[in-house]
Write a protein that holds these residues in place. Structure first.
Motif, PDB file in Angstrom:
ATOM      1  N   ASP A  17       0.860  -1.177   0.000  1.00 29.10           N
ATOM      2  CA  ASP A  17       0.000   0.000   0.000  1.00 29.10           C
ATOM      3  C   ASP A  17       0.891   1.220   0.000  1.00 29.10           C
ATOM      4  O   ASP A  17       1.767   1.348   0.841  1.00 29.10           O
ATOM      5  N   THR A  18       0.679   2.107  -0.937  1.00 31.94           N
ATOM      6  CA  THR A  18       1.541   3.276  -1.037  1.00 31.94           C
ATOM      7  C   THR A  18       1.060   4.436  -0.181  1.00 31.94           C
ATOM      8  O   THR A  18       1.722   5.453  -0.102  1.00 31.94           O
ATOM      9  N   ARG A  19      -0.094   4.296   0.442  1.00 30.66           N
ATOM     10  CA  ARG A  19      -0.590   5.373   1.297  1.00 30.66           C
ATOM     11  C   ARG A  19       0.158   5.373   2.625  1.00 30.66           C
ATOM     12  O   ARG A  19       0.531   4.318   3.124  1.00 30.66           O
ATOM     13  N   PRO A  20       0.344   6.554   3.218  1.00 30.21           N
ATOM     14  CA  PRO A  20       1.002   6.597   4.523  1.00 30.21           C
ATOM     15  C   PRO A  20       0.117   5.914   5.564  1.00 30.21           C
ATOM     16  O   PRO A  20      -1.096   5.860   5.407  1.00 30.21           O
ATOM     17  N   PRO A  21       0.706   5.388   6.636  1.00 32.38           N
ATOM     18  CA  PRO A  21      -0.101   4.775   7.697  1.00 32.38           C
ATOM     19  C   PRO A  21      -1.065   5.796   8.284  1.00 32.38           C
ATOM     20  O   PRO A  21      -0.823   7.000   8.229  1.00 32.38           O
ATOM     21  N   THR A  22      -2.138   5.306   8.869  1.00 31.94           N
ATOM     22  CA  THR A  22      -3.115   6.193   9.481  1.00 31.94           C
ATOM     23  C   THR A  22      -2.415   7.095  10.491  1.00 31.94           C
ATOM     24  O   THR A  22      -1.632   6.624  11.299  1.00 31.94           O
ATOM     25  N   GLY A  23      -2.694   8.363  10.395  1.00 33.61           N
ATOM     26  CA  GLY A  23      -2.095   9.324  11.305  1.00 33.61           C
ATOM     27  C   GLY A  23      -0.760   9.882  10.835  1.00 33.61           C
ATOM     28  O   GLY A  23      -0.278  10.849  11.382  1.00 33.61           O
ATOM     29  N   ALA A  24      -0.166   9.274   9.819  1.00 36.80           N
ATOM     30  CA  ALA A  24       1.114   9.766   9.301  1.00 36.80           C
ATOM     31  C   ALA A  24       0.841  10.908   8.327  1.00 36.80           C
ATOM     32  O   ALA A  24      -0.169  10.921   7.631  1.00 36.80           O
ATOM     33  N   ALA A  25       1.744  11.852   8.291  1.00 35.24           N
ATOM     34  CA  ALA A  25       1.605  12.981   7.375  1.00 35.24           C
ATOM     35  C   ALA A  25       1.810  12.514   5.942  1.00 35.24           C
ATOM     36  O   ALA A  25       2.627  11.640   5.673  1.00 35.24           O
ATOM     37  N   ALA A  26       1.070  13.084   5.020  1.00 35.45           N
ATOM     38  CA  ALA A  26       1.191  12.748   3.609  1.00 35.45           C
ATOM     39  C   ALA A  26       2.275  13.571   2.923  1.00 35.45           C
ATOM     40  O   ALA A  26       2.684  13.251   1.819  1.00 35.45           O
ATOM     41  N   THR A  27       2.717  14.629   3.607  1.00 39.29           N
ATOM     42  CA  THR A  27       3.737  15.499   3.018  1.00 39.29           C
ATOM     43  C   THR A  27       4.826  15.801   4.040  1.00 39.29           C
ATOM     44  O   THR A  27       4.626  15.674   5.249  1.00 39.29           O
ATOM     45  N   TYR A  28       5.989  16.175   3.498  1.00 39.51           N
ATOM     46  CA  TYR A  28       7.089  16.673   4.320  1.00 39.51           C
ATOM     47  C   TYR A  28       7.165  18.174   4.137  1.00 39.51           C
ATOM     48  O   TYR A  28       6.819  18.709   3.082  1.00 39.51           O
ATOM     49  N   THR A  29       7.688  18.852   5.140  1.00 42.66           N
ATOM     50  CA  THR A  29       8.042  20.252   4.974  1.00 42.66           C
ATOM     51  C   THR A  29       9.430  20.296   4.341  1.00 42.66           C
ATOM     52  O   THR A  29      10.156  19.298   4.323  1.00 42.66           O
ATOM     53  N   VAL A  30       9.815  21.459   3.849  1.00 43.08           N
ATOM     54  CA  VAL A  30      11.149  21.607   3.277  1.00 43.08           C
ATOM     55  C   VAL A  30      12.202  21.365   4.353  1.00 43.08           C
ATOM     56  O   VAL A  30      13.223  20.729   4.108  1.00 43.08           O
ATOM     57  N   LYS A  31      11.936  21.809   5.559  1.00 39.71           N
ATOM     58  CA  LYS A  31      12.875  21.589   6.667  1.00 39.71           C
ATOM     59  C   LYS A  31      13.059  20.099   6.933  1.00 39.71           C
ATOM     60  O   LYS A  31      14.180  19.631   7.149  1.00 39.71           O
ATOM     61  N   GLU A  32      11.970  19.330   6.906  1.00 40.28           N
ATOM     62  CA  GLU A  32      12.066  17.884   7.131  1.00 40.28           C
ATOM     63  C   GLU A  32      12.881  17.212   6.027  1.00 40.28           C
ATOM     64  O   GLU A  32      13.699  16.328   6.291  1.00 40.28           O
ATOM     65  N   VAL A  33      12.661  17.639   4.782  1.00 35.14           N
ATOM     66  CA  VAL A  33      13.425  17.082   3.656  1.00 35.14           C
ATOM     67  C   VAL A  33      14.904  17.416   3.809  1.00 35.14           C
ATOM     68  O   VAL A  33      15.769  16.563   3.605  1.00 35.14           O
ATOM     69  N   ALA A  34      15.195  18.648   4.199  1.00 33.99           N
ATOM     70  CA  ALA A  34      16.587  19.056   4.411  1.00 33.99           C
ATOM     71  C   ALA A  34      17.239  18.183   5.477  1.00 33.99           C
ATOM     72  O   ALA A  34      18.380  17.732   5.311  1.00 33.99           O
ATOM     73  N   GLU A  35      16.519  17.901   6.550  1.00 29.10           N
ATOM     74  CA  GLU A  35      17.062  17.059   7.613  1.00 29.10           C
ATOM     75  C   GLU A  35      17.267  15.623   7.127  1.00 29.10           C
ATOM     76  O   GLU A  35      18.277  15.003   7.430  1.00 29.10           O
ATOM     77  N   LEU A  36      16.301  15.093   6.363  1.00 25.76           N
ATOM     78  CA  LEU A  36      16.425  13.732   5.840  1.00 25.76           C
ATOM     79  C   LEU A  36      17.627  13.591   4.914  1.00 25.76           C
ATOM     80  O   LEU A  36      18.322  12.576   4.930  1.00 25.76           O
ATOM     81  N   LEU A  37      17.847  14.607   4.089  1.00 29.40           N
ATOM     82  CA  LEU A  37      18.944  14.560   3.115  1.00 29.40           C
ATOM     83  C   LEU A  37      20.255  15.097   3.682  1.00 29.40           C
ATOM     84  O   LEU A  37      21.286  15.053   3.003  1.00 29.40           O
ATOM     85  N   ARG A  38      20.183  15.638   4.879  1.00 29.42           N
ATOM     86  CA  ARG A  38      21.348  16.268   5.520  1.00 29.42           C
ATOM     87  C   ARG A  38      21.930  17.377   4.639  1.00 29.42           C
ATOM     88  O   ARG A  38      23.125  17.458   4.410  1.00 29.42           O
ATOM     89  N   LEU A  39      21.015  18.198   4.141  1.00 31.69           N
ATOM     90  CA  LEU A  39      21.376  19.364   3.335  1.00 31.69           C
ATOM     91  C   LEU A  39      21.005  20.616   4.111  1.00 31.69           C
ATOM     92  O   LEU A  39      20.185  20.571   5.026  1.00 31.69           O
ATOM     93  N   SER A  40      21.567  21.741   3.696  1.00 25.53           N
ATOM     94  CA  SER A  40      21.161  23.001   4.305  1.00 25.53           C
ATOM     95  C   SER A  40      19.747  23.335   3.838  1.00 25.53           C
ATOM     96  O   SER A  40      19.285  22.854   2.796  1.00 25.53           O
ATOM     97  N   LEU A  41      19.069  24.146   4.609  1.00 28.41           N
ATOM     98  CA  LEU A  41      17.716  24.544   4.242  1.00 28.41           C
ATOM     99  C   LEU A  41      17.731  25.322   2.928  1.00 28.41           C
ATOM    100  O   LEU A  41      16.911  25.084   2.043  1.00 28.41           O
TER     101      LEU A  41
END
Length: 86
Positions: A17-41
């Motif tokens: 199932d490609t949908r996020p689990p119940t209660g999980a966010a469907a999107t990331y913020t740019v800050k969250e993506v930066a943290e995941l990729l270990r890049l600067s904002l």
């Protein structure tokens, strides 16, 4: 009292199932993506504006769909393995 053990049956097995689990966010913020990729904002915003990272602008705010982000990230692994840096 008896102990009852419930075994999972194939009918109850979770299918892919490609949908996020119940209660999980469907999107990331740019800050969250930066943290995941270990890049600067700033570098993350630059990559998003350049279309390198899948994102959408909604009401002046960038959002990154979770499943598109992970599909893109998985594809980056494949393309880098196929085309190593010189």
């Amino acid at each position: 009292m008896s102990n009852v053990i419930a075994l999972a049956s194939p009918n109850n097995a979770r299918t892919a199932d490609t949908r996020p689990p119940t209660g999980a966010a469907a999107t990331y913020t740019v800050k969250e993506v930066a943290e995941l990729l270990r890049l600067s904002l700033g570098g993350t915003y630059q990559a998003i504006r350049a279309g390198e990272i899948p994102a959408k602008r909604i009401r002046g705010r960038w959002i990154v769909p979770v499943h598109r982000f992970h599909a893109w990230l998985d594809a980056q692994d494949d393309s880098e393995a196929a085309h190593p840096a010189a």
